[in-house]
Design an enzyme around this catalytic site. Structure first.
Site, PDB file in Angstrom:
ATOM      1  N   GLU A  76       3.783   8.147  57.477  1.00 17.85           N
ATOM      2  CA  GLU A  76       3.661   7.735  58.972  1.00 17.85           C
ATOM      3  C   GLU A  76       2.177   6.572  59.115  1.00 17.85           C
ATOM      4  O   GLU A  76       1.352   7.350  58.742  1.00 17.85           O
ATOM      5  CB  GLU A  76       3.198   8.870  59.859  1.00 17.85           C
ATOM      6  CG  GLU A  76       4.160   9.880  59.757  1.00 17.85           C
ATOM      7  CD  GLU A  76       3.661  11.359  60.356  1.00 17.85           C
ATOM      8  OE1 GLU A  76       3.095  11.108  61.557  1.00 17.85           O
ATOM      9  OE2 GLU A  76       4.078  12.287  59.571  1.00 17.85           O
ATOM     10  N   HIS A  84       0.293  14.060  68.640  1.00 15.16           N
ATOM     11  CA  HIS A  84       1.227  13.243  68.850  1.00 15.16           C
ATOM     12  C   HIS A  84       1.149  12.932  70.537  1.00 15.16           C
ATOM     13  O   HIS A  84       2.369  12.964  70.898  1.00 15.16           O
ATOM     14  CB  HIS A  84       2.293  13.487  68.315  1.00 15.16           C
ATOM     15  CG  HIS A  84       2.493  13.593  66.847  1.00 15.16           C
ATOM     16  ND1 HIS A  84       1.931  12.878  66.046  1.00 15.16           N
ATOM     17  CD2 HIS A  84       3.361  14.418  66.021  1.00 15.16           C
ATOM     18  CE1 HIS A  84       2.244  12.916  64.976  1.00 15.16           C
ATOM     19  NE2 HIS A  84       3.098  13.956  64.786  1.00 15.16           N
ATOM     20  N   HIS A 128       8.192   8.475  62.896  1.00 12.69           N
ATOM     21  CA  HIS A 128       7.943   9.832  62.302  1.00 12.69           C
ATOM     22  C   HIS A 128       9.460  10.341  61.712  1.00 12.69           C
ATOM     23  O   HIS A 128       9.906  11.382  61.673  1.00 12.69           O
ATOM     24  CB  HIS A 128       7.634  10.970  63.469  1.00 12.69           C
ATOM     25  CG  HIS A 128       7.109  12.064  62.983  1.00 12.69           C
ATOM     26  ND1 HIS A 128       7.680  13.242  62.195  1.00 12.69           N
ATOM     27  CD2 HIS A 128       6.041  12.662  63.232  1.00 12.69           C
ATOM     28  CE1 HIS A 128       6.660  14.079  61.909  1.00 12.69           C
ATOM     29  NE2 HIS A 128       5.842  13.702  62.636  1.00 12.69           N
TER      30      HIS A 128
END
Length: 387
Positions: free
Chosen positions: A352, A140, A211
């Protein structure tokens, strides 16, 4: 998806100074019950607030520009009762405290959602090493990804929020000055429409997503095991024991990963499967990328999530080739969420939308490369209804 954050996150917590402005005699909470004053602050010299989007049906979405995080989504159930269907915190401090409250709850992830193998990418013949934060990989965007930075916010109207990230060349070692815009729109047909756009002045990689952890029961004391899930997919990308994609694309047929017809999540996510199925064991449950059969058509249904008790159904659409499904496998009761509820294992599910994990190192997969003069565009819709 599993987050093991570095205790340094330092750059994220960066000097959060809580604004000490004069307070009204009575605080007007949002429809969600959240107190906006608990989100007012200055972080990295940028004002942080909680923004409430509304439509005429009584649906609301609360978003903070710290990390572009969706804090609440309030939708009516089949009886017309409002339910908040995402996990999160009721104050900014818990979001900024990445040491004691590490989370990606609701965040607009960037520059690169999901994992990059060993934090190494090659761009135009140059090997670039990124900071790692998850089993030796970059997850991420690294330990100070955009979920721990502040987006500049513009409330366009009561149903649209525009967030802008000015990411400098070298941000987490990624090349290029990138300007990324996330536009959240709450539509009149009860959909949260999310558009991501970005430009760069050097060749780079970008892969953005949201998210949010969904719990359509509206009560995170409940797990998501009784929810039903459909994914418009017949294949997925397996992972090794460090959650890194192996490079294969395999069929979901005759595996716990087959959601090509809607089924109860708990039917596949059993203790026996987590113990004996190699992929379920590697992910400690579902923490994998499904290869969507929608061919980039954001009008085709990509996934459906349903809760039988509330009658709330969420339909997802996207132009992206994949979706990471994460079933809150590493929630463990340490996160003290909204209404004081401790988030236990499997009390939320993430959907996601994304390029496949580690795409920069797997050139046969859909590219995440962004060149100067091009515009990155990603689209995701979470549409809510009842059944």
């Amino acid at each position: 998806m599993k987050i093991i954050q570095s205790t340094l996150y330092g750059l994220a917590v960066m000097a959060v100074s809580l604004a000490s402005c004069s307070k009204q005699a009575e605080v007007q909470n949002n429809v969600s019950g959240l107190n906006p004053e608990r989100f007012d602050s200055i972080v990295n010299n940028i004002p942080v607030k909680l923004y409430e989007l509304k439509n005429s049906n009584g649906m609301t979405v609360d978003i903070t520009n710290f990390g572009g995080r969706v804090v609440s989504i309030c939708v009516p159930d089949r009886n017309g009762e409002t339910k908040d269907v995402v996990l999160g915190f009721d104050n900014l401090r818990q979001y900024t405290d990445s040491v004691n409250s590490p989370s990606d709850f609701g965040a607009a992830i960037g520059r690169y959602a999901n994992r990059i193998n060993k934090g190494v990418i090659n761009i135009n013949g140059e090997t670039i090493t990124l900071p790692t934060n998850n089993f030796g990989h970059t997850l991420h965007g690294g330990p100070s990804g955009w979920q721990y930075q502040v987006y500049e916010a513009e409330l366009v109207d009561e149903s649209t929020l525009k967030l802008t990230m000015n990411s400098k060349d070298g941000d987490m070692n990624f090349p290029g000055n990138v300007v990324a815009v996330v536009t959240y729109t709450l539509t009149e047909d009860n959909a949260l429409d999310i558009k991501y756009e970005a430009t760069t002045d050097k060749t780079t990689v970008i892969n953005m997503t949201n998210h949010s952890y969904f719990n359509l029961s509206g009560d995170p004391n409940n797990t998501i095991l009784d929810d039903s899930l459909y994914i418009n997919s017949t294949s997925f990308t397996p992972v090794d024991e460090t959650y890194m994609t192996t490079g294969e694309i395999v069929t979901t047929e005759n595996t716990p990963f087959d959601f090509s017809t809607i089924k109860r999540i708990g039917d596949g996510l059993t203790e026996e499967n987590v113990k004996n199925d190699v992929q379920m064991h590697n992910g400690n449950g579902y923490d994998h990328n499904w290869v969507l059969d929608t061919k980039g058509d954001d009008t085709a249904v990509a996934a459906i999530l349903k809760n039988v008790k509330t009658g709330i159904m969420m339909t997802m659409f996207t132009n992206e080739p994949g979706v990471q499904v994460y079933t809150g496998n590493f929630l463990d009761g340490t996160a003290n969420g909204k209404k004081g509820i401790k988030y236990q294992q499997r009390t939320g599910i993430c959907l996601e939308t994304q390029k496949y994990p580690d795409t920069p190192n797997k050139t046969e997969w859909p590219s995440a490369t962004l060149n100067p003069g091009e515009k990155y565009y990603s689209h995701c819709i979470y549409k809510f209804s009842t059944f």
